[in-house]
Write an enzyme that holds these catalytic residues in place. Structure first.
Site, PDB file in Angstrom:
ATOM      1  CB  SER A  79      -1.055   0.143   1.141  1.00 10.14           C
ATOM      2  OG  SER A  79      -2.043  -0.749   0.906  1.00 10.14           O
ATOM      3  CE  LYS A 119      -4.511   2.347  -0.369  1.00  8.77           C
ATOM      4  NZ  LYS A 119      -3.916   0.834  -0.513  1.00  8.77           N
ATOM      5  CB  SER A 179      -4.647   1.897   3.828  1.00  8.51           C
ATOM      6  OG  SER A 179      -3.758   1.347   2.804  1.00  8.51           O
TER       7      SER A 179
END
Length: 469
Positions: free
Chosen positions: A118, A121, A304
């Site tokens: 993640s 991102k 997230s």
């Protein structure tokens, strides 16, 4: 003395919040260009700005070049020792960069591509703020192709909320499907229309609805919904639960829910609701708009949010004139980063980091964080204000509460990344001598996930606590 200073920093965090919110609003107001008003899915924001979605923390917001750099030898020794933790496995990369001067203070496999999870991102956030601008908004519209027919047109806003969705604390005020139905009914009734045929249009996106490198279990387990330009509650069957099962066809589900809401507003809807692209130039009946992109970026990073990350990556593609697909998004994100001079070391197949095909180097992540933290890029500040604060917000809220890492609570701000066998962390820390640094710690051969999380937190705490020369 160091411990006393850190405790004092945490104790004064609440007092700093009001000041920082005011500063953050001013900085955001100064940066970026709004969306292209001529583009149907996205409209430029009005001058009146909604409140900043995430309250920011003071200690890590601005570079302080006056502080002395930590000694490279001491920092390297401490980080090398901490990176030797067996829980991280054998594939570990790291980098620490001074934001003000740009010098690399520590590097180990810094230019090796590692599965980012993640922390991808951060890439998506920088790209969408650059390509669309922080003030852009995503519109969900209802148009009238011909008398007696209305079409619900998806603009790529997965946060469009059903009446069942609850607005949690700290969340932006998402667009409402019920509001859209009420506005549509009001316009139709004013024209004497009380019965319509409803169609829906999700053609803004194309190609597969799942990304290359996604595991088959992601959708059934609730990690992400099939990516669609028309989605309500991020495709969740139960919007009150983060890992709720997802609808197999979010577009059809959203259209069905809109039909029910329209009927409640006194407009009868035909039984058959079909997918049918709206003709160009069809008269707009009503619309609702998402929060500004800067708020969406903050929310995506803090929580997230996988679905929102994919929507924002697709938005980059659309703003670049590319197809609204995973392939289009990948190319558009890369080209956007290229114009910023930070594309090296970034290879992505999706916007959320769920894809196991993604590869990003620690050096690339640190460069992106440093770019966003630079005073020269106020339009990217939402990247920094959206990063979770150690021990306080988002995915770091339940961490940094014990051991060596405890002293870094409220001082480290970072994005986490987690997949099977992967744990990563990238963000900012201010050293005890007042120097602001960007870091990235990445491991994709993890043997002990819980131990790896603690090891990463210790590495970030080591950076923030090393002021030795």
């Amino acid at each position: 003395m160091v411990r006393h200073e850190r405790v004092a920093a945490v104790a004064t965090l609440a007092l700093l919040q009001a000041f920082v919110c005011a500063v953050g609003a001013y900085v955001l107001a100064a940066g970026g260009v709004g969306a292209d008003a001529a583009s149907p899915p996205v409209k430029a924001a009005t001058p009146t700005r909604a409140p900043v979605a995430i309250v920011t923390s003071g200690p890590v917001l601005a570079p302080a070049p006056d502080g002395s750099l930590p000694g490279k030898g001491t920092l390297a020794a401490r980080l090398t020792r901490a990176m030797g933790d067996a829980a991280l496995g054998r594939s570990v990369g790291a980098v620490v960069v001074d934001i003000a001067g740009g010098s690399v203070l520590y590097g180990s496999k810094a230019d090796t591509g590692i599965t980012p999870a993640s922390t991808t991102k951060v890439v998506t956030a920088v790209a969408v703020l650059s390509a669309a601008g922080p003030d852009a908004r995503i519109a969900t519209r209802v148009v009238q192709p011909k008398p007696g027919v209305v079409t619900l047109v998806g603009g790529g806003d997965p946060t469009l909320a059903s009446p069942k969705a609850e607005r949690g604390p700290g969340r932006p005020r998402f667009a409402s499907m019920a509001t859209l139905a009420a506005r549509t009914a009001r316009t139709l009734k004013a024209a004497g229309v009380t019965s319509v045929t409803l169609t829906y249009d999700d053609s803004l996106y194309s190609g597969p609805r799942t990304a290359p490198g996604w595991k088959p279990g992601y959708v059934p387990e609730g990690s992400v919904a099939p990516v669609s330009a028309l989605t309500m509650d991020e495709g969740r069957e139960n919007p009150g639960h983060e890992n709720s099962p997802r609808f197999a066809d979010p577009s059809r589900t959203a259209a069905g829910a809109f039909a029910v809401l329209l009927a409640r507003e006194g407009v009868k809807v035909g039984k058959s609701v079909k997918r049918l692209p709206a003709p160009a130039g069809a008269k707009e009946v009503a619309r609702v708009e998402s929060p500004a992109v800067y708020e969406l970026v903050e929310h995506m990073l803090t929580e997230s949010d996988n679905d929102l990350a994919e929507a924002l990556a697709h938005l980059v593609a659309l703003k670049q004139g590319a197809p609204g697909s995973f392939a289009g998004a990948s190319k558009a994100v890369t080209s956007t980063l290229g114009r910023l001079g930070v594309a090296a070391g970034v290879q992505v197949s999706d916007g959320s980091g769920l894809s196991v095909r993604n590869r990003i180097t620690p050096a690339a992540l640190a460069r992106l964080v440093a770019l966003a933290a630079s005073p020269a890029n106020p339009h990217l500040k939402a990247v920094i204000s959206g990063l979770p604060v150690a021990g306080f917000t988002g995915t770091l809220g339940g961490r940094y509460d014990k051991g060596v890492a405890k002293a870094a609570a409220g001082v480290v701000r970072a994005k986490t990344g987690t997949l099977n066998g992967v744990n990563t962390l990238t963000g900012l820390a201010r050293t005890i001598d007042g120097r602001l640094v960007a870091f990235a710690f990445m491991a994709d051969d993890v043997r002990d996930p819980a131990g790896a999380v603690q090891a990463l937190d210790r590495l970030a705490a080591t950076v923030s606590g090393c002021g030795c020369s």
